[in-house]
Design an enzyme around this catalytic site. Structure first.
Site, PDB file in Angstrom:
ATOM      1  N   ASP A  11      -3.952   3.680  -0.398  1.00 29.50           N
ATOM      2  CA  ASP A  11      -2.917   4.615  -0.835  1.00 29.50           C
ATOM      3  C   ASP A  11      -3.567   5.781  -1.599  1.00 29.50           C
ATOM      4  O   ASP A  11      -2.884   6.709  -2.025  1.00 29.50           O
ATOM      5  CB  ASP A  11      -1.796   3.923  -1.627  1.00 29.50           C
ATOM      6  CG  ASP A  11      -2.287   3.239  -2.890  1.00 29.50           C
ATOM      7  OD1 ASP A  11      -3.503   3.252  -3.150  1.00 29.50           O
ATOM      8  OD2 ASP A  11      -1.437   2.690  -3.620  1.00 29.50           O
ATOM      9  N   SER A  12      -4.883   5.749  -1.724  1.00 30.36           N
ATOM     10  CA  SER A  12      -5.627   6.923  -2.203  1.00 30.36           C
ATOM     11  C   SER A  12      -5.361   8.114  -1.274  1.00 30.36           C
ATOM     12  O   SER A  12      -5.672   9.253  -1.615  1.00 30.36           O
ATOM     13  CB  SER A  12      -7.138   6.641  -2.264  1.00 30.36           C
ATOM     14  OG  SER A  12      -7.588   6.077  -1.051  1.00 30.36           O
TER      15      SER A  12
ATOM     16  N   ASP B 242      -2.979  -0.553   2.699  1.00 32.89           N
ATOM     17  CA  ASP B 242      -2.491  -0.689   1.329  1.00 32.89           C
ATOM     18  C   ASP B 242      -0.969  -0.709   1.301  1.00 32.89           C
ATOM     19  O   ASP B 242      -0.322   0.065   2.014  1.00 32.89           O
ATOM     20  CB  ASP B 242      -2.964   0.537   0.528  1.00 32.89           C
ATOM     21  CG  ASP B 242      -3.719   0.154  -0.720  1.00 32.89           C
ATOM     22  OD1 ASP B 242      -3.667  -1.020  -1.125  1.00 32.89           O
ATOM     23  OD2 ASP B 242      -4.381   1.053  -1.290  1.00 32.89           O
TER      24      ASP B 242
ATOM     25  N   LYS C 296      -3.214  -4.960   1.537  1.00 29.23           N
ATOM     26  CA  LYS C 296      -3.746  -5.081   0.165  1.00 29.23           C
ATOM     27  C   LYS C 296      -2.631  -4.717  -0.797  1.00 29.23           C
ATOM     28  O   LYS C 296      -1.855  -3.795  -0.539  1.00 29.23           O
ATOM     29  CB  LYS C 296      -4.942  -4.149  -0.039  1.00 29.23           C
ATOM     30  CG  LYS C 296      -5.462  -4.174  -1.477  1.00 29.23           C
ATOM     31  CD  LYS C 296      -6.764  -3.444  -1.643  1.00 29.23           C
ATOM     32  CE  LYS C 296      -6.656  -1.961  -1.836  1.00 29.23           C
ATOM     33  NZ  LYS C 296      -5.824  -1.543  -2.980  1.00 29.23           N
TER      34      LYS C 296
ATOM     35  N   GLU D 135      -1.630  -4.604  -5.301  1.00 29.75           N
ATOM     36  CA  GLU D 135      -2.191  -4.622  -6.651  1.00 29.75           C
ATOM     37  C   GLU D 135      -1.492  -5.668  -7.527  1.00 29.75           C
ATOM     38  O   GLU D 135      -0.276  -5.837  -7.432  1.00 29.75           O
ATOM     39  CB  GLU D 135      -2.032  -3.234  -7.294  1.00 29.75           C
ATOM     40  CG  GLU D 135      -2.796  -2.150  -6.564  1.00 29.75           C
ATOM     41  CD  GLU D 135      -2.671  -0.777  -7.247  1.00 29.75           C
ATOM     42  OE1 GLU D 135      -2.110  -0.687  -8.359  1.00 29.75           O
ATOM     43  OE2 GLU D 135      -3.142   0.196  -6.642  1.00 29.75           O
TER      44      GLU D 135
ATOM     45  N   GLU E 134     -11.644  -3.375  -9.398  1.00 30.69           N
ATOM     46  CA  GLU E 134     -11.872  -1.946  -9.643  1.00 30.69           C
ATOM     47  C   GLU E 134     -12.121  -1.675 -11.129  1.00 30.69           C
ATOM     48  O   GLU E 134     -11.342  -2.117 -11.997  1.00 30.69           O
ATOM     49  CB  GLU E 134     -10.651  -1.136  -9.162  1.00 30.69           C
ATOM     50  CG  GLU E 134     -10.807   0.359  -9.432  1.00 30.69           C
ATOM     51  CD  GLU E 134      -9.855   1.255  -8.648  1.00 30.69           C
ATOM     52  OE1 GLU E 134      -9.097   0.749  -7.799  1.00 30.69           O
ATOM     53  OE2 GLU E 134      -9.890   2.473  -8.903  1.00 30.69           O
TER      54      GLU E 134
END
Ligand code: KIV
Length: 274
Positions: free
Chosen positions: A49-50, A88, A118, A120, A187
Site C-alpha cells: 500500500d506504499s 497488501d 499482507k 498490519e 519494520e
C-alpha cells in the site's frame, strides 16, 4: 528449449528459512517492473500500500483503496510469472469485521490474482488471520512500525526500543504464527529484537529497517532504485540512480526533438511504435 518457470510457493519460503537461505522481496506496482524483477530472480513481490505514496503521490498509505490495490495487483500478476505475489490489505479493509476482511482479501486473490495477502498488526488481528487462513488465503503479518498507524505512532519512527515494547512485539509475533501466518514483515525495529523474533519463530521474518538477522529483506523498489526523488528512509541502500538516468534521458530526448535531430528521416517512420 527454455526451462519451464516454476512458481515460488509459500512452502519454498519456509524451506529457505529451514536451509538458512535468505529471501529477497521488493515492492512492485505494475506489469513492466514485475517482469523485470521476476527476471532478476526475486523470490516474492509485494504490491504494497506504499503505492499510495509512490504511485499516487499521497503523503501516507491511509487513503489507499482496495480497488487501487486490486488494480495494481492485476497488473503485477500479469507481469510476474515466477515470484510469489503478495498484495497488501489497505487501511480499514480488515479491521471492521472478520467477514469484511475475508471479502477484501478474497478480491485480492480472486480478482487481483495474488497468492497471499499482507496485513498490519499483532494479537489484535489474530482472529482475522485465523479466519483468512481457514478460508485458504495465506497471510503475511506486519509488525513494528505500522504505516497505517502513523497518527497513533506520531510519525514514522523506530518501534520496540524498550524491553517491554520488545516483549510485546515478540508476543504479537507468536500470536500471528499461532493464527497461521506464513511469514511476518518486521519494520523499523532494533536488529536485536528482529533477531529474537527470527530465532523464536518457525515462519520466515522479512525485515525492512530491522537489521541483518531476519530471514529475508524487503525494500520499496522506488527507494532501492533511486526513483524516489523525495526523502528516502536512512536504512535504504540505493542500488541504482534510475531517477537521474531518466531525467538525463528525458532532457536529451527533449533537446533532440527541439533541434530536429529526432526523429531522423530513416528512423522507422511510418510504424506504429507498438
Ligand atoms: O506497503 C509497503 O510497501 C510495505 C513494505 C514497506 C513492507 O508494507
Amino acid at each position: 528449449m527454455a526451462e519451464p518457470t516454476r512458481r515460488v510457493r509459500i512452502r519454498d519460503l519456509q524451506e529457505k528459512k529451514q536451509r538458512g537461505e535468505r529471501i529477497a522481496m521488493l515492492t512492485v506496482y505494475d506489469a513492466t517492473m514485475a517482469r523485470l524483477l521476476d527476471r532478476a530472480g526475486m523470490d516474492a513481490l509485494l504490491v504494497g500500500d506504499s503505492l499510495g505514496m509512490v504511485i499516487e503521490g499521497q503523503d501516507s498509505t491511509l487513503p489507499v483503496t482496495l480497488d487501487a490495490v486490486v488494480h495494481h495487483t492485476k497488473a503485477v500478476t500479469r507481469g510476474a510469472r515466477r515470484a510469489l505475489v503478495i498484495a497488501d490489505m489497505p487501511f480499514l479493509t480488515y479491521q471492521l469485521t472478520v467477514n469484511e476482511a475475508v471479502r477484501s482479501a478474497g478480491r485480492l486473490i480472486q480478482e487481483g490474482g495474488a497468492a497471499a495477502v499482507k496485513l498490519e498488526g499483532g494479537r489484535a488481528v489474530g482472529e482475522v488471520v485465523a479466519r483468512l487462513v481457514e478460508a485458504g488465503i495465506p497471510v503475511m503479518g506486519h509488525l513494528g512500525l505500522l504505516p497505517q498507524h502513523v497518527h497513533q505512532l506520531s510519525g514514522y519512527r523506530m518501534q520496540a526500543k524498550s524491553e517491554p515494547e520488545a516483549e510485546q512485539l515478540v508476543e504479537d509475533a507468536r500470536a500471528l504464527q499461532a493464527a497461521g501466518a506464513f511469514s511476518i514483515v518486521l519494520e523499523s525495529i532494533p536488529a536485536e529484537v528482529a533477531r529474537r523474533v527470527t530465532r523464536e519463530l518457525s515462519i520466515p521474518t522479512i525485515g525492512i529497517g530491522a537489521g541483518p538477522f531476519c530471514d529475508g529483506q524487503v525494500l520499496v523498489s522506488y527507494d532501492a532504485f533511486g526513483l524516489n526523488d523525495e526523502s528516502v528512509p536512512p536504512f535504504v541502500r540505493q542500488y541504482a540512480q534510475l531517477g537521474e538516468l531518466m531525467v538525463e534521458a528525458a532532457r536529451t530526448y527533449a533537446q533532440e526533438v527541439r533541434c530536429g535531430r529526432f526523429p531522423a528521416l530513416d528512423h522507422g517512420a511510418g510504424g506504429s511504435g507498438k
